[in-house]
Design a protein around this motif. Structure first.
Motif, PDB file in Angstrom:
ATOM      1  N   UNK A   3       0.822  -1.216   0.000  1.00 12.27           N
ATOM      2  CA  UNK A   3       0.000   0.000   0.000  1.00 12.27           C
ATOM      3  C   UNK A   3       0.855   1.265   0.000  1.00 12.27           C
ATOM      4  N   UNK A   4       2.116   1.154   0.469  1.00 15.21           N
ATOM      5  CA  UNK A   4       2.966   2.347   0.543  1.00 15.21           C
ATOM      6  C   UNK A   4       3.251   2.926  -0.846  1.00 15.21           C
ATOM      7  N   UNK A   5       3.162   2.099  -1.882  1.00 18.24           N
ATOM      8  CA  UNK A   5       3.418   2.580  -3.237  1.00 18.24           C
ATOM      9  C   UNK A   5       2.271   3.444  -3.767  1.00 18.24           C
ATOM     10  N   UNK A   6       1.136   3.391  -3.130  1.00 17.88           N
ATOM     11  CA  UNK A   6      -0.027   4.129  -3.622  1.00 17.88           C
ATOM     12  C   UNK A   6      -0.041   5.586  -3.170  1.00 17.88           C
ATOM     13  N   UNK A   7       0.712   5.907  -2.143  1.00 11.26           N
ATOM     14  CA  UNK A   7       0.754   7.290  -1.656  1.00 11.26           C
ATOM     15  C   UNK A   7       2.168   7.541  -1.090  1.00 11.26           C
ATOM     16  N   UNK A   8       3.155   7.794  -1.986  1.00 14.91           N
ATOM     17  CA  UNK A   8       4.550   7.952  -1.531  1.00 14.91           C
ATOM     18  C   UNK A   8       4.747   9.109  -0.559  1.00 14.91           C
ATOM     19  N   UNK A   9       3.792  10.063  -0.520  1.00 12.64           N
ATOM     20  CA  UNK A   9       3.941  11.205   0.394  1.00 12.64           C
ATOM     21  C   UNK A   9       3.791  10.806   1.856  1.00 12.64           C
ATOM     22  N   UNK A  10       3.179   9.655   2.113  1.00 13.16           N
ATOM     23  CA  UNK A  10       2.993   9.192   3.488  1.00 13.16           C
ATOM     24  C   UNK A  10       4.256   8.499   3.993  1.00 13.16           C
ATOM     25  N   UNK A  11       4.440   8.506   5.301  1.00 13.15           N
ATOM     26  CA  UNK A  11       5.560   7.801   5.919  1.00 13.15           C
ATOM     27  C   UNK A  11       5.148   6.356   6.197  1.00 13.15           C
ATOM     28  N   UNK A  12       5.964   5.409   5.754  1.00 11.37           N
ATOM     29  CA  UNK A  12       5.698   3.986   5.962  1.00 11.37           C
ATOM     30  C   UNK A  12       6.702   3.442   6.971  1.00 11.37           C
ATOM     31  N   UNK A  13       6.201   2.867   8.056  1.00 10.20           N
ATOM     32  CA  UNK A  13       7.045   2.363   9.134  1.00 10.20           C
ATOM     33  C   UNK A  13       6.823   0.860   9.315  1.00 10.20           C
ATOM     34  N   UNK A  14       7.892   0.078   9.411  1.00 10.53           N
ATOM     35  CA  UNK A  14       7.715  -1.353   9.711  1.00 10.53           C
ATOM     36  C   UNK A  14       7.050  -1.524  11.071  1.00 10.53           C
ATOM     37  N   UNK A  15       6.192  -2.521  11.190  1.00  9.77           N
ATOM     38  CA  UNK A  15       5.519  -2.812  12.451  1.00  9.77           C
ATOM     39  C   UNK A  15       6.205  -3.973  13.138  1.00  9.77           C
ATOM     40  N   UNK A  16       6.781  -3.709  14.279  1.00  7.61           N
ATOM     41  CA  UNK A  16       7.430  -4.751  15.075  1.00  7.61           C
ATOM     42  C   UNK A  16       6.458  -5.229  16.157  1.00  7.61           C
ATOM     43  N   UNK A  17       6.753  -6.370  16.737  1.00 11.08           N
ATOM     44  CA  UNK A  17       5.934  -6.869  17.836  1.00 11.08           C
ATOM     45  C   UNK A  17       4.636  -7.496  17.370  1.00 11.08           C
ATOM     46  N   UNK A  18       4.560  -7.820  16.075  1.00 12.13           N
ATOM     47  CA  UNK A  18       3.382  -8.515  15.546  1.00 12.13           C
ATOM     48  C   UNK A  18       3.867  -9.799  14.890  1.00 12.13           C
ATOM     49  N   UNK A  19       4.611 -10.572  15.670  1.00 11.83           N
ATOM     50  CA  UNK A  19       5.260 -11.780  15.160  1.00 11.83           C
ATOM     51  C   UNK A  19       4.269 -12.708  14.483  1.00 11.83           C
ATOM     52  N   UNK A  20       4.659 -13.172  13.314  1.00 15.19           N
ATOM     53  CA  UNK A  20       3.821 -14.125  12.593  1.00 15.19           C
ATOM     54  C   UNK A  20       2.690 -13.499  11.803  1.00 15.19           C
ATOM     55  N   UNK A  21       2.522 -12.177  11.911  1.00 17.91           N
ATOM     56  CA  UNK A  21       1.435 -11.521  11.184  1.00 17.91           C
ATOM     57  C   UNK A  21       1.818 -11.361   9.721  1.00 17.91           C
ATOM     58  N   UNK A  22       0.961 -11.799   8.840  1.00 15.65           N
ATOM     59  CA  UNK A  22       1.174 -11.627   7.410  1.00 15.65           C
ATOM     60  C   UNK A  22      -0.176 -11.523   6.728  1.00 15.65           C
ATOM     61  N   UNK A  23      -0.228 -10.652   5.741  1.00 17.37           N
ATOM     62  CA  UNK A  23      -1.430 -10.537   4.919  1.00 17.37           C
ATOM     63  C   UNK A  23      -1.265 -11.498   3.745  1.00 17.37           C
ATOM     64  N   UNK A  24      -1.990 -12.610   3.778  1.00 19.06           N
ATOM     65  CA  UNK A  24      -1.869 -13.633   2.748  1.00 19.06           C
ATOM     66  C   UNK A  24      -2.994 -13.470   1.735  1.00 19.06           C
ATOM     67  N   UNK A  25      -2.624 -13.359   0.465  1.00 21.99           N
ATOM     68  CA  UNK A  25      -3.635 -13.282  -0.587  1.00 21.99           C
ATOM     69  C   UNK A  25      -3.706 -14.622  -1.302  1.00 21.99           C
ATOM     70  N   UNK A  26      -4.928 -14.991  -1.689  1.00 23.32           N
ATOM     71  CA  UNK A  26      -5.173 -16.304  -2.285  1.00 23.32           C
ATOM     72  C   UNK A  26      -6.217 -16.199  -3.390  1.00 23.32           C
ATOM     73  N   UNK A  27      -6.223 -17.191  -4.242  1.00 18.15           N
ATOM     74  CA  UNK A  27      -7.341 -17.402  -5.153  1.00 18.15           C
ATOM     75  C   UNK A  27      -8.242 -18.441  -4.505  1.00 18.15           C
ATOM     76  N   UNK A  28      -9.468 -18.078  -4.235  1.00 16.04           N
ATOM     77  CA  UNK A  28     -10.429 -18.984  -3.610  1.00 16.04           C
ATOM     78  C   UNK A  28     -11.233 -19.691  -4.686  1.00 16.04           C
ATOM     79  N   UNK A  29     -11.338 -21.011  -4.580  1.00 17.21           N
ATOM     80  CA  UNK A  29     -12.075 -21.809  -5.551  1.00 17.21           C
ATOM     81  C   UNK A  29     -12.962 -22.810  -4.828  1.00 17.21           C
ATOM     82  N   UNK A  30     -14.005 -23.287  -5.508  1.00 16.61           N
ATOM     83  CA  UNK A  30     -14.807 -24.360  -4.913  1.00 16.61           C
ATOM     84  C   UNK A  30     -14.032 -25.668  -4.931  1.00 16.61           C
ATOM     85  N   UNK A  31     -14.634 -26.729  -4.419  1.00 12.70           N
ATOM     86  CA  UNK A  31     -14.005 -28.048  -4.456  1.00 12.70           C
ATOM     87  C   UNK A  31     -13.615 -28.403  -5.887  1.00 12.70           C
ATOM     88  N   UNK A  32     -12.594 -29.220  -6.022  1.00 12.06           N
ATOM     89  CA  UNK A  32     -12.026 -29.537  -7.334  1.00 12.06           C
ATOM     90  C   UNK A  32     -13.085 -29.944  -8.349  1.00 12.06           C
TER      91      UNK A  32
END
Length: 304
Positions: free
Chosen positions: A246-275
């Motif tokens: 998201x930082x690429x969408x508004x370079x004027x904003x300050x982007x700071x790494x977030x520490x202390x959120x161990x294991x947190x990740x935004x995972x994107x997926x393609x969702x499909x029904x059963x095979x």
């Protein structure tokens, strides 16, 4: 039970009106009413509560709706599968997506798909990840690009697209803004937060991260699109915890790494029904995604 009866039932349920449904189906209103009555007789239960202005589903109608949608989706998939065996991909590709999904550039992907399969009608719906997962499971969407919000199950499976760490976006004049600085969840205690509706995947991931850290946060400014979120942060009305790209969408904003959120990740997926329930068009789109390298330009920069 005839398929046309189920088609008529679903149309009335969607429109909540016999006249509008009849016009959309291009059948007479009397014929549509007769079709619904025949279905009610067969099921021995009323499916709609009728008033002068609209119709609403009864409890039996609500129970039938999900099954009817799945049956019609499977019938459509059967027709498309036969066409695919004959060498022609036809029918409809119903796709859902949340905004700003990492790992896929949806517009570019759909343009490439249309060039390869011009006989397939493309339908696109934008919504939050929770709603999209429900739509795919119910057979109303062939697939969806979303943030991971639940584990795979008998009705839903996922194909991983990308994973990103969280960052904090803030105005350059904010007290936490400093080049190369990093913040913790504790540093953000008491801040005014800008975030998405709880139906959105990033909101759910962020909520879970703060809950796990034992830090309470209140979202005072809740939006349903990315640009509104960025505008509010740009006016120094609050801070936002969001996926890194998201930082690429508004370079004027300050982007700071977030520490202390161990294991947190935004995972994107393609969702499909059963095979066995996945349509040929959905299979073709996923194959194109896997072989075409159709990812947003920031993905390559992040990976470098």
């Amino acid at each position: 039970m005839e398929l046309r009866h189920l088609q008529h039932f679903v149309a009335v349920a969607e429109d909540q009106h016999f006249t509008r449904a009849a016009e959309r189906l291009m059948v007479s209103q009397s014929g549509l009413s007769a079709s619904i009555r025949a279905l009610e007789r067969e099921l021995r239960a009323p499916l709609f509560v009728r008033t002068t202005r609209r119709v609403t589903l009864t409890e039996a109608g609500r129970a039938l709706l999900g099954e009817a949608e799945r049956i019609l989706s499977q019938v459509r998939s059967a027709h498309e599968a036969v066409a695919a065996v004959q060498g022609v991909l036809r029918g409809t590709l119903s796709l859902g997506t949340e905004q700003c999904i990492a790992g896929v550039h949806v517009a570019t992907l759909l343009a490439a798909f249309r060039r390869q399969h011009p006989d397939v009608e493309i339908r696109l719906r934008q919504a939050g990840s929770v709603a999209l997962a429900e739509e795919v499971a119910a057979g109303r969407l062939d697939l969806a690009f979303a943030y991971r919000t639940q584990a795979d199950n008998d009705q839903l499976r996922s194909v991983a697209l990308a994973g990103e760490p969280p960052i904090v976006l803030c105005h350059p004049d904010h007290r936490l803004a400093a080049p190369g600085a990093a913040v913790t969840t504790e540093d953000l205690a008491g801040e005014v937060f800008v975030d998405f509706h709880p139906d959105w995947g990033p909101r759910r991931t962020t909520d879970a991260a703060f809950s796990a850290a034992g830090v309470r946060r209140t979202v005072a400014l809740e939006v349903n699109d990315v640009h509104s979120l960025l505008d509010l942060v740009d006016e120094n009305l609050g801070v936002a915890v969001v996926p890194r790209h998201f930082r690429h969408k508004r370079p004027s904003l300050t982007a700071l790494p977030l520490k202390g959120a161990a294991g947190t990740a935004y995972e994107t997926v393609a969702l499909l029904p059963a095979e066995q329930a996945t349509s040929p068009a959905a299979r073709a789109l996923v194959a194109l995604l896997e072989t075409g390298g159709l990812t947003p330009p920031w993905d390559d920069a992040e990976a470098a």
